[in-house]
Scaffold this active site. Structure first.
Site, short mmCIF file in Angstrom:
data_model
loop_
_atom_site.label_atom_id
_atom_site.label_comp_id
_atom_site.label_asym_id
_atom_site.label_seq_id
_atom_site.Cartn_x
_atom_site.Cartn_y
_atom_site.Cartn_z
N GLY A 1 0.81 -1.22 0.00
CA GLY A 1 0.00 0.00 0.00
C GLY A 1 0.84 1.26 0.00
O GLY A 1 2.04 1.23 -0.29
N LEU B 1 0.51 3.71 -2.15
CA LEU B 1 0.94 3.52 -3.54
C LEU B 1 1.44 4.80 -4.18
O LEU B 1 0.97 5.89 -3.86
CB LEU B 1 -0.23 2.94 -4.33
CG LEU B 1 -0.79 1.64 -3.74
CD1 LEU B 1 -2.05 1.22 -4.48
CD2 LEU B 1 0.24 0.52 -3.76
N HIS B 2 2.38 4.63 -5.10
CA HIS B 2 2.94 5.78 -5.84
C HIS B 2 3.13 5.36 -7.29
O HIS B 2 2.78 4.23 -7.68
CB HIS B 2 4.24 6.24 -5.18
CG HIS B 2 5.21 5.12 -4.92
ND1 HIS B 2 5.86 4.45 -5.92
CD2 HIS B 2 5.61 4.52 -3.77
CE1 HIS B 2 6.64 3.52 -5.42
NE2 HIS B 2 6.49 3.53 -4.10
N HIS C 1 4.45 1.87 -8.19
CA HIS C 1 3.46 0.78 -8.19
C HIS C 1 2.61 0.84 -9.45
O HIS C 1 2.29 -0.17 -10.06
CB HIS C 1 2.53 0.90 -6.97
CG HIS C 1 3.23 0.74 -5.65
ND1 HIS C 1 3.43 1.79 -4.78
CD2 HIS C 1 3.77 -0.35 -5.05
CE1 HIS C 1 4.05 1.35 -3.70
NE2 HIS C 1 4.28 0.06 -3.84
N GLN D 1 8.08 -9.18 7.83
CA GLN D 1 9.29 -8.70 7.13
C GLN D 1 9.89 -7.47 7.79
O GLN D 1 10.85 -6.90 7.27
CB GLN D 1 9.00 -8.47 5.65
CG GLN D 1 8.11 -7.29 5.32
CD GLN D 1 7.76 -7.25 3.84
OE1 GLN D 1 6.95 -8.02 3.37
NE2 GLN D 1 8.37 -6.34 3.10
N GLN E 1 15.23 -8.36 -3.48
CA GLN E 1 13.93 -8.99 -3.23
C GLN E 1 13.44 -9.72 -4.49
O GLN E 1 13.00 -10.87 -4.44
CB GLN E 1 12.92 -7.92 -2.80
CG GLN E 1 11.47 -8.37 -2.85
CD GLN E 1 10.52 -7.34 -2.30
OE1 GLN E 1 10.40 -7.22 -1.09
NE2 GLN E 1 9.82 -6.61 -3.15
N VAL F 1 11.23 3.49 -11.04
CA VAL F 1 10.62 4.78 -11.41
C VAL F 1 11.20 5.83 -10.46
O VAL F 1 11.24 5.63 -9.24
CB VAL F 1 9.09 4.72 -11.29
CG1 VAL F 1 8.46 6.05 -11.65
CG2 VAL F 1 8.54 3.62 -12.20
N MET G 1 11.48 6.17 -6.40
CA MET G 1 10.20 6.29 -5.68
C MET G 1 10.08 5.18 -4.65
O MET G 1 10.42 4.03 -4.91
CB MET G 1 9.04 6.23 -6.66
CG MET G 1 8.96 7.48 -7.48
SD MET G 1 7.33 7.68 -8.17
CE MET G 1 7.64 9.16 -9.12
N ARG H 1 8.52 5.01 1.59
CA ARG H 1 9.24 5.59 2.73
C ARG H 1 9.74 7.01 2.46
O ARG H 1 10.13 7.69 3.40
CB ARG H 1 10.40 4.68 3.15
CG ARG H 1 9.92 3.40 3.80
CD ARG H 1 11.06 2.60 4.41
NE ARG H 1 10.56 1.51 5.25
CZ ARG H 1 10.47 0.24 4.86
NH1 ARG H 1 10.84 -0.12 3.66
NH2 ARG H 1 9.99 -0.67 5.68
O1 PAF Z 1 7.98 -4.79 -1.99
C1 PAF Z 1 7.01 -4.82 -1.21
O2 PAF Z 1 6.15 -3.93 -1.19
C2 PAF Z 1 6.87 -6.00 -0.25
O3 PAF Z 1 8.10 -6.45 0.17
C3 PAF Z 1 6.02 -7.16 -0.84
C4 PAF Z 1 6.68 -7.78 -2.06
C5 PAF Z 1 4.64 -6.65 -1.20
C6 PAF Z 1 5.88 -8.25 0.21
O4 PAF Z 1 5.26 -7.78 1.37
#
Ligand code: PAF
Length: 280
Positions: free
Chosen positions: A31, A33-34, A37, A61, A153, A176, A184, A187
């Site tokens: 969430g 979002l920017h 995303h 995480q 990741q 981006v 972007m 955080r």
């Molecule tokens: O990159 C993220 O936003 C998160 O690490 C993910 C892949 C949604 C897992 O929680």
């Protein structure tokens, strides 16, 4: 856009689509979002018949001293954003749907997690691997989309899919950036005006490293020193500066073909990461 909260409803909606042979593109998010995303959503729309976005702030995480509690959440705004973008389904699972009582199926992230952010954020990639695996099992997408900003990741997830033979294709999409080059990230919201200006140095230092490599510099220490010199006066703490193998994420001693230059640092109390993939 249909908003789905329960696994049962998700199954019902997606089963029909799968039976009709529709391709499902999936963008997992936490969430807030920017544009980053949104670019993943656009890739997913171009390459699939239906797009599912999930929003789930995944506790496992985050380390004990990390920002789970203060992580920005704005579901109303995210909904508007995704609806406008033409997303078909927004999946907002309950915590108990992802982690039912006595949940034990934690997924180990494998050797890729030994480098870069892995040692700095113990348990982080285990949490990511676990939630992404769980989401894949629930959504069963044909293709899933991740951003290159979180390069490690994306590599860990691609490796996980290969190792567990999961029937999903992983697409890693370009970073981006803001106009001044800052990658972007949700955080970035934490940054004060002054910190936001300082954060530009991350992109500038990566550009400088790329320039050095393209002008023939191969000495890793000199490349790292050049990055450090640019960051030193702007950031508050450097977590790491690394020149790594893009496949394994392990530090390299010499640059061959392609190198991943990766940075993690704190601007104020905000941890930011960025990277460049430099091709020779
Ligand atoms: O990159 C993220 O936003 C998160 O690490 C993910 C892949 C949604 C897992 O929680």
């Amino acid at each position: 856009m249909k908003i789905i909260r329960s696994i049962k409803k998700l199954d019902q909606a997606l089963l029909v689509l799968r039976q009709k042979g529709k391709r499902i593109g999936f963008v997992p998010t936490m969430g807030c979002l920017h544009e980053g995303h949104l670019s993943l959503v656009r890739y997913a729309q171009r390459e699939n018949d239906v797009v599912v976005v999930s929003i789930f702030v995944n506790l496992t995480q985050f380390g004990p001293r990390e920002d789970f509690k203060r992580y920005p959440r704005d579901l109303k705004q995210d909904q508007k954003f995704l609806k406008k973008a033409g997303v078909d389904y927004l999946f907002v699972p309950l915590r108990t749907s992802i982690y039912p009582k006595n949940f034990k199926n934690f997924i180990e992230p494998g050797p890729l997690a030994r480098h870069l952010c892995g040692p700095k954020r113990p348990g982080h990639f285990r949490g990511v691997a676990t939630v992404v695996h769980r989401l894949f099992k629930l959504v069963k997408p044909n293709v899933a989309y991740f951003g290159e900003k979180d390069y490690q990741q994306a590599r860990i997830i691609a490796e996980l899919v290969r190792r567990l033979r999961l029937p999903v294709k992983i697409r890693t999409c370009p970073i981006v950036r803001e106009k001044d080059g800052l990658a972007m990230s949700s955080r970035n919201q934490y940054l004060s005006k002054k910190e936001r200006i300082c954060a530009r140095a991350i992109y500038q230092s990566l550009k400088q490293a790329k320039k050095l490599i393209h002008s023939g510099e191969r000495n890793i220490l000199r490349i790292k020193r050049a990055i450090r010199e640019i960051l030193a006066s702007c950031v508050d703490k450097i977590d790491y500066i690394e020149v790594a193998n893009p496949k394994t994420c392990a530090p390299v001693k010499t640059i061959r073909n392609t190198a991943l230059i990766a940075i993690a640092c704190y601007v104020g109390s905000t941890r930011l990461i960025d990277n460049f993939l430099v091709k020779l």
